[in-house]
Design an enzyme around this catalytic site. Structure first.
Site, mmCIF file in Angstrom:
data_model
loop_
_atom_site.group_PDB
_atom_site.id
_atom_site.type_symbol
_atom_site.label_atom_id
_atom_site.label_comp_id
_atom_site.label_asym_id
_atom_site.label_seq_id
_atom_site.Cartn_x
_atom_site.Cartn_y
_atom_site.Cartn_z
ATOM 1 N N TYR A 1 0.865 -1.175 0.000
ATOM 2 C CA TYR A 1 0.000 0.000 0.000
ATOM 3 C C TYR A 1 0.902 1.225 0.000
ATOM 4 O O TYR A 1 1.557 1.526 0.989
ATOM 5 C CB TYR A 1 -0.912 -0.031 1.223
ATOM 6 C CG TYR A 1 -1.922 1.102 1.319
ATOM 7 C CD1 TYR A 1 -2.145 1.992 0.269
ATOM 8 C CD2 TYR A 1 -2.672 1.268 2.479
ATOM 9 C CE1 TYR A 1 -3.072 3.010 0.376
ATOM 10 C CE2 TYR A 1 -3.614 2.279 2.596
ATOM 11 C CZ TYR A 1 -3.801 3.154 1.545
ATOM 12 O OH TYR A 1 -4.722 4.171 1.657
ATOM 13 N N LYS B 1 -1.373 -0.984 -4.092
ATOM 14 C CA LYS B 1 -2.354 0.087 -4.158
ATOM 15 C C LYS B 1 -1.563 1.373 -4.236
ATOM 16 O O LYS B 1 -0.726 1.663 -3.373
ATOM 17 C CB LYS B 1 -3.271 0.099 -2.927
ATOM 18 C CG LYS B 1 -4.243 1.277 -2.921
ATOM 19 C CD LYS B 1 -5.155 1.270 -1.694
ATOM 20 C CE LYS B 1 -6.046 2.511 -1.691
ATOM 21 N NZ LYS B 1 -6.956 2.535 -0.509
#
Length: 299
Positions: free
Chosen positions: A138, A167
């Site tokens: 992330y 992400k």
């Protein structure tokens, strides 16, 4: 048995965490999962930024994972966000998600510490050691104060066979193209900034992990499907329809606006937060009501 990777794509919204008188409302959370599935979604993300995970205990985060897995019932993949600033905490969260039946993991770069890139590599390898689940980085330097380089992603890919994607919550489309060129077109990149949903998918991102999916799951689902069918005009139309709502997510710190709008739409009973987060001000509420009305969600 690990989930087939071709299921790890599309709109996988980070669900908000409902609170009631200071406690996590797990029944309300289960209803949010059901709402997503009933209205069209490709997956569920548990304990993402929108869930306010830094204000939750390890036990609360673990239970949210359990509740999501049970409520989803295998209908869609459940991705568990298991990162924190502490390796020990990240490891505990990761092990629980793996044993509880999560389909994939999303692990944020350790915040506040500002480690070197070699530290990030070692951290991720240790956090996922022995865990037989696909996992993703992330990347959100605006909150963590550390960026990930393409070279670091390449090194992780070489050393961890279960590392499959990231992400990307950065206003940097070039990074997406560079990462896909270096790691291959099957490397999974999820959009983490609402306003970049359409353009980032157009250059190769495989899906969305956007807070606005709490409010408009079907439109995000449809946008992903349109892009996969090469219907760029249709996807662009949906992007334009969502633009004001996407911008509204950041009228204040996420998830303050999302929680208020979710309350107004009857998805949760209260837009309650834990300190140091605060509910929307009266001025912000009025502004968000206008956005909801113009979006056709509030009449």
């Amino acid at each position: 048995m690990p989930m087939p990777l071709d299921r790890l794509k599309g709109s996988i919204p980070p669900l908000l965490t409902p609170f009631r008188k200071g406690a996590v409302d797990y029944d309300a959370y289960a209803r949010l999962v059901t709402h997503q599935i009933e209205h069209g979604t490709h997956g569920i993300l548990v304990n993402g930024t929108t869930a306010e995970p830094s204000t939750l205990t390890i036990e609360e985060r673990n239970r949210l994972v359990d509740v999501a897995i049970k409520a989803a019932g295998g209908a869609v993949p459940v991705v568990a966000a298991t990162g924190s600033q502490s390796l020990a905490e990240t490891r505990a969260l990761t092990e629980h998600a793996a044993t509880s039946g999560a389909d994939a993991l999303l692990i944020v770069t350790p915040y506040y510490i500002r480690p070197p890139q070699r530290g990030l590599v070692a951290y991720y390898l240790e956090a996922t050691k022995g865990i037989d689940l696909p996992w993703m980085v992330y990347h959100i330097p605006g909150r963590t104060a550390v960026s990930v380089t393409v070279e670091t992603l390449v090194e992780l890919k070489k050393k961890s066979p279960t590392f499959v994607g990231m992400k990307h919550a950065v206003n940097d489309l070039g990074f997406v193209s560079d990462a896909l060129e270096a790691l291959g077109k099957d490397f999974r990149i999820f959009v983490g900034l609402e306003e970049l949903s359409y353009p980032m998918m157009a250059v190769g991102a495989c899906g969305l992990m956007n807070a606005v999916g709490n409010l408009q799951p079907k439109k995000l689902f449809d946008m992903c499907e349109a892009i996969w069918k090469n219907d760029l005009a249709g996807a662009r139309k949906l992007h334009d329809e969502l633009l004001e709502l996407n911008k509204a997510v950041f009228f204040d710190t996420n998830p303050i606006p999302i929680k208020y709008m979710a309350k107004r739409l009857g998805l949760i009973n209260e837009n309650e937060h834990r300190l140091p987060m605060m509910p929307a001000t009266a001025e912000l509420e009025k502004k968000l009501d206008g956005v909801l009305q113009r979006s056709g969600l509030l009449r």
